[in-house]
Design a protein around this motif. Structure first.
Motif, PDB file in Angstrom:
ATOM      1  N   ALA A  49      35.323  40.393  42.514  1.00  0.00           N
ATOM      2  CA  ALA A  49      34.871  40.071  43.868  1.00  0.00           C
ATOM      3  C   ALA A  49      33.664  40.916  44.250  1.00  0.00           C
ATOM      4  CB  ALA A  49      36.011  40.277  44.859  1.00  0.00           C
ATOM      5  N   ARG A  50      33.721  42.199  43.931  1.00  0.00           N
ATOM      6  CA  ARG A  50      32.600  43.091  44.248  1.00  0.00           C
ATOM      7  C   ARG A  50      31.319  42.628  43.572  1.00  0.00           C
ATOM      8  NH1 ARG A  50      29.873  47.240  41.997  1.00  0.00           N
ATOM      9  NH2 ARG A  50      31.077  47.023  40.069  1.00  0.00           N
ATOM     10  N   THR A  51      31.430  42.267  42.282  1.00  0.00           N
ATOM     11  CA  THR A  51      30.255  41.836  41.521  1.00  0.00           C
ATOM     12  C   THR A  51      29.581  40.641  42.183  1.00  0.00           C
ATOM     13  OG1 THR A  51      31.158  42.648  39.429  1.00  0.00           O
ATOM     14  CG2 THR A  51      29.490  40.921  39.292  1.00  0.00           C
ATOM     15  N   VAL A  52      30.371  39.654  42.582  1.00  0.00           N
ATOM     16  CA  VAL A  52      29.820  38.429  43.172  1.00  0.00           C
ATOM     17  C   VAL A  52      29.340  38.670  44.599  1.00  0.00           C
ATOM     18  CG1 VAL A  52      30.354  36.066  43.883  1.00  0.00           C
ATOM     19  CG2 VAL A  52      31.223  36.938  41.702  1.00  0.00           C
ATOM     20  N   ILE A  53      30.144  39.351  45.394  1.00  0.00           N
ATOM     21  CA  ILE A  53      29.827  39.514  46.814  1.00  0.00           C
ATOM     22  C   ILE A  53      28.602  40.397  47.025  1.00  0.00           C
ATOM     23  CG2 ILE A  53      30.686  40.373  49.012  1.00  0.00           C
ATOM     24  CD1 ILE A  53      31.969  37.737  47.944  1.00  0.00           C
ATOM     25  N   ILE A  54      28.518  41.516  46.298  1.00  0.00           N
ATOM     26  CA  ILE A  54      27.382  42.417  46.482  1.00  0.00           C
ATOM     27  C   ILE A  54      26.085  41.740  46.053  1.00  0.00           C
ATOM     28  CG2 ILE A  54      26.335  44.547  45.579  1.00  0.00           C
ATOM     29  CD1 ILE A  54      29.034  45.863  45.751  1.00  0.00           C
ATOM     30  N   ALA A  55      26.168  40.827  45.079  1.00  0.00           N
ATOM     31  CA  ALA A  55      24.972  40.102  44.626  1.00  0.00           C
ATOM     32  C   ALA A  55      24.648  38.912  45.512  1.00  0.00           C
ATOM     33  CB  ALA A  55      25.154  39.646  43.187  1.00  0.00           C
ATOM     34  N   GLY A  56      25.390  38.730  46.608  1.00  0.00           N
ATOM     35  CA  GLY A  56      25.042  37.687  47.576  1.00  0.00           C
ATOM     36  C   GLY A  56      25.720  36.358  47.353  1.00  0.00           C
ATOM     37  N   GLY A  57      26.623  36.257  46.370  1.00  0.00           N
ATOM     38  CA  GLY A  57      27.267  34.979  46.090  1.00  0.00           C
ATOM     39  C   GLY A  57      28.475  34.729  46.964  1.00  0.00           C
ATOM     40  N   SER A  58      29.017  33.520  46.845  1.00  0.00           N
ATOM     41  CA  SER A  58      30.231  33.136  47.558  1.00  0.00           C
ATOM     42  C   SER A  58      31.322  32.817  46.550  1.00  0.00           C
ATOM     43  CB  SER A  58      29.982  31.898  48.439  1.00  0.00           C
ATOM     44  OG  SER A  58      29.037  32.175  49.445  1.00  0.00           O
ATOM     45  N   LEU A  59      32.559  33.070  46.947  1.00  0.00           N
ATOM     46  CA  LEU A  59      33.715  32.789  46.104  1.00  0.00           C
ATOM     47  C   LEU A  59      34.564  31.695  46.733  1.00  0.00           C
ATOM     48  CD1 LEU A  59      35.026  36.307  44.991  1.00  0.00           C
ATOM     49  CD2 LEU A  59      34.170  34.501  43.481  1.00  0.00           C
ATOM     50  N   TYR A  60      34.880  30.686  45.941  1.00  0.00           N
ATOM     51  CA  TYR A  60      35.810  29.638  46.366  1.00  0.00           C
ATOM     52  C   TYR A  60      37.142  29.881  45.677  1.00  0.00           C
ATOM     53  CZ  TYR A  60      32.539  26.503  48.777  1.00  0.00           C
ATOM     54  OH  TYR A  60      31.659  25.941  49.669  1.00  0.00           O
ATOM     55  N   TYR A  61      38.190  29.975  46.482  1.00  0.00           N
ATOM     56  CA  TYR A  61      39.520  30.219  45.920  1.00  0.00           C
ATOM     57  C   TYR A  61      40.523  29.299  46.602  1.00  0.00           C
ATOM     58  CZ  TYR A  61      43.991  32.422  44.900  1.00  0.00           C
ATOM     59  OH  TYR A  61      45.285  32.640  44.522  1.00  0.00           O
ATOM     60  N   GLY A  62      41.339  28.631  45.825  1.00  0.00           N
ATOM     61  CA  GLY A  62      42.370  27.752  46.365  1.00  0.00           C
ATOM     62  C   GLY A  62      43.727  28.401  46.218  1.00  0.00           C
ATOM     63  N   GLY A  63      44.373  28.699  47.317  1.00  0.00           N
ATOM     64  CA  GLY A  63      45.661  29.355  47.234  1.00  0.00           C
ATOM     65  C   GLY A  63      46.467  29.133  48.494  1.00  0.00           C
ATOM     66  N   HIS A  64      47.134  30.179  48.935  1.00  0.00           N
ATOM     67  CA  HIS A  64      47.898  30.119  50.175  1.00  0.00           C
ATOM     68  C   HIS A  64      47.548  31.354  50.989  1.00  0.00           C
ATOM     69  CE1 HIS A  64      50.493  33.341  48.722  1.00  0.00           C
ATOM     70  NE2 HIS A  64      50.664  32.671  47.591  1.00  0.00           N
ATOM     71  N   LEU A  65      48.118  31.457  52.164  1.00  0.00           N
ATOM     72  CA  LEU A  65      47.778  32.558  53.063  1.00  0.00           C
ATOM     73  C   LEU A  65      48.989  33.443  53.349  1.00  0.00           C
ATOM     74  CD1 LEU A  65      45.540  30.557  55.570  1.00  0.00           C
ATOM     75  CD2 LEU A  65      44.779  32.119  53.795  1.00  0.00           C
ATOM     76  N   GLN A  66      49.920  33.516  52.413  1.00  0.00           N
ATOM     77  CA  GLN A  66      51.112  34.323  52.628  1.00  0.00           C
ATOM     78  C   GLN A  66      50.785  35.813  52.487  1.00  0.00           C
ATOM     79  OE1 GLN A  66      53.844  32.860  53.755  1.00  0.00           O
ATOM     80  NE2 GLN A  66      52.663  30.973  53.607  1.00  0.00           N
ATOM     81  N   PRO A  67      51.433  36.657  53.300  1.00  0.00           N
ATOM     82  CA  PRO A  67      51.204  38.104  53.200  1.00  0.00           C
ATOM     83  C   PRO A  67      51.494  38.606  51.787  1.00  0.00           C
ATOM     84  CG  PRO A  67      52.465  37.568  55.179  1.00  0.00           C
ATOM     85  CD  PRO A  67      52.381  36.302  54.373  1.00  0.00           C
ATOM     86  N   GLY A  68      50.654  39.504  51.306  1.00  0.00           N
ATOM     87  CA  GLY A  68      50.851  40.088  49.989  1.00  0.00           C
ATOM     88  C   GLY A  68      50.302  39.259  48.851  1.00  0.00           C
ATOM     89  N   GLY A  69      49.768  38.072  49.146  1.00  0.00           N
ATOM     90  CA  GLY A  69      49.238  37.200  48.103  1.00  0.00           C
ATOM     91  C   GLY A  69      47.817  37.556  47.716  1.00  0.00           C
ATOM     92  N   ILE A  70      47.288  36.803  46.782  1.00  0.00           N
ATOM     93  CA  ILE A  70      45.942  37.066  46.269  1.00  0.00           C
ATOM     94  C   ILE A  70      44.890  36.852  47.348  1.00  0.00           C
ATOM     95  CG2 ILE A  70      44.190  36.197  44.670  1.00  0.00           C
ATOM     96  CD1 ILE A  70      46.465  35.816  42.634  1.00  0.00           C
ATOM     97  N   THR A  71      45.081  35.832  48.201  1.00  0.00           N
ATOM     98  CA  THR A  71      44.096  35.598  49.260  1.00  0.00           C
ATOM     99  C   THR A  71      43.968  36.814  50.161  1.00  0.00           C
ATOM    100  OG1 THR A  71      44.665  33.241  49.241  1.00  0.00           O
ATOM    101  CG2 THR A  71      43.412  34.060  51.118  1.00  0.00           C
ATOM    102  N   ASN A  72      45.095  37.357  50.599  1.00  0.00           N
ATOM    103  CA  ASN A  72      45.041  38.527  51.477  1.00  0.00           C
ATOM    104  C   ASN A  72      44.444  39.736  50.770  1.00  0.00           C
ATOM    105  OD1 ASN A  72      46.345  36.870  53.314  1.00  0.00           O
ATOM    106  ND2 ASN A  72      47.708  38.488  54.023  1.00  0.00           N
ATOM    107  N   PHE A  73      44.710  39.863  49.470  1.00  0.00           N
ATOM    108  CA  PHE A  73      44.104  40.949  48.707  1.00  0.00           C
ATOM    109  C   PHE A  73      42.584  40.806  48.696  1.00  0.00           C
ATOM    110  CE2 PHE A  73      42.301  42.378  44.666  1.00  0.00           C
ATOM    111  CZ  PHE A  73      42.610  43.731  44.712  1.00  0.00           C
ATOM    112  N   LEU A  74      42.086  39.596  48.474  1.00  0.00           N
ATOM    113  CA  LEU A  74      40.641  39.373  48.465  1.00  0.00           C
ATOM    114  C   LEU A  74      40.025  39.672  49.824  1.00  0.00           C
ATOM    115  CD1 LEU A  74      40.496  36.082  46.352  1.00  0.00           C
ATOM    116  CD2 LEU A  74      39.724  38.344  45.643  1.00  0.00           C
ATOM    117  N   ILE A  75      40.738  39.309  50.888  1.00  0.00           N
ATOM    118  CA  ILE A  75      40.235  39.609  52.229  1.00  0.00           C
ATOM    119  C   ILE A  75      40.101  41.115  52.423  1.00  0.00           C
ATOM    120  CG2 ILE A  75      40.773  39.486  54.696  1.00  0.00           C
ATOM    121  CD1 ILE A  75      42.180  36.797  54.092  1.00  0.00           C
ATOM    122  N   GLU A  76      41.103  41.861  51.972  1.00  0.00           N
ATOM    123  CA  GLU A  76      41.048  43.325  52.076  1.00  0.00           C
ATOM    124  C   GLU A  76      39.852  43.886  51.304  1.00  0.00           C
ATOM    125  OE1 GLU A  76      44.802  44.610  50.638  1.00  0.00           O
ATOM    126  OE2 GLU A  76      45.921  43.815  52.354  1.00  0.00           O
TER     127      GLU A  76
END
Length: 286
Positions: A49-76
């Motif tokens: 995530a750092r590699t893509v975000i710092i270089a100005g890119g966007s990440l598309y991820y399909g998942g769910h929004l449950q606490p403790g999941g990968i989506t919430n980790f990426l948000i953090e």
């Protein structure tokens, strides 16, 4: 280090601006066998995530929004990097957001804030203006779940130009095949570059073994492994058919054969992120 490696290991700021990368990731059943923990897995996601975000890119991820999941980790992780132009696109299949209440959706939108946005999708994978204002529907049929997940992956593939793949379930998944394999299949059909990180095993390594068998020889199948899900085998067969039809196996990704082989076996977060960044940097500079 060679001059070219110095130039491409780290992507210059804004070099990925307007570039949208798909992230195919889910828990791998092989972590224990490899002597790895979930923390190693998540550290790698953070580095990618750092590699893509710092270089100005966007990440598309399909998942769910449950606490403790990968989506919430990426948000953090996004909160650490400070970009506030919503670089994370969280894509929700119809059956996923229909199982959420309006209050739950509002809470997740607030959590994302300026760091990401939610794309609500229809049954067929078309983007909706927002969530449907109807009573929660949390008991879809298996066919409806499979259909909406295929629609989700179709949408993400149409809106990205390359895909990063790591981990992936072999059993206990919803859909016609493991989600990782379906996303790899759709990327191949569109002739998109793939960055297949196989060091955590799972369906990502199965895809590598199907595409480039010699890249997966470092991790032989377990002798006492249970019979494989027929949907997984069918997914691998469809991947092979797509490669034959398109004459494209996704490894035309800016990395050399040796580098792709290393990416197929590495479990080191910084090494995986550096290889992905190197490949993207070379494609941009080509």
């Amino acid at each position: 280090m060679a001059p070219e490696q110095q130039r491409t290991d780290l992507l210059p700021p804004d070099s990925l601006r307007s570039k949208q990368l798909g992230l195919s990731v889910s828990e791998s059943p092989d972590l224990g066998r490899l002597g790895l923990q979930d923390s190693h897995f998540r550290m790698t996601l953070g580095e990618l995530a750092r590699t893509v975000i710092i270089a100005g890119g966007s990440l598309y991820y399909g998942g769910h929004l449950q606490p403790g999941g990968i989506t919430n980790f990426l948000i953090e992780e996004l909160h650490r990097y400070g970009r506030r132009d919503r670089p994370l696109k969280v894509c929700l299949a119809w059956t996923v957001h229909r199982a959420m209440s309006q209050d739950q959706i509002a809470e997740q939108k607030e959590l994302l804030g300026l760091f990401g946005e939610i794309h609500f999708l229809s049954r067929d994978g078309d983007r909706l203006d927002g969530p449907v204002d109807e009573p929660v529907a949390d008991d879809p049929s298996a066919d409806e779940s499979a259909h909406s997940l295929t629609g989700l992956r179709t949408y993400m593939t149409a809106n990205t130009s390359a895909r990063i793949v790591i981990g992936g379930k072999r059993a206990g998944f919803q859909g016609d095949m493991p989600g990782i394999l379906e996303e790899v299949l759709f990327a191949l059909e569109r002739k998109q570059p793939l960055y297949l990180a196989g060091g955590f095993g799972g369906a990502a390594l199965d895809a590598i073994r199907s595409l480039r068998p010699s890249y997966a020889e470092w991790f032989p199948p377990a002798q006492d492994a249970p019979a494989q899900d027929q949907r997984l085998l069918k997914g691998l067969e469809r991947i092979e058919e797509a490669v034959a039809a398109e004459q494209w196996d996704g490894f035309e990704n800016g990395l050399s054969e040796d580098e792709n082989r290393l990416l197929a076996a590495s479990y080191r977060p910084s090494e995986i992120a550096a290889l992905v960044g190197r490949g993207m940097g070379r494609l941009i500079g080509a």
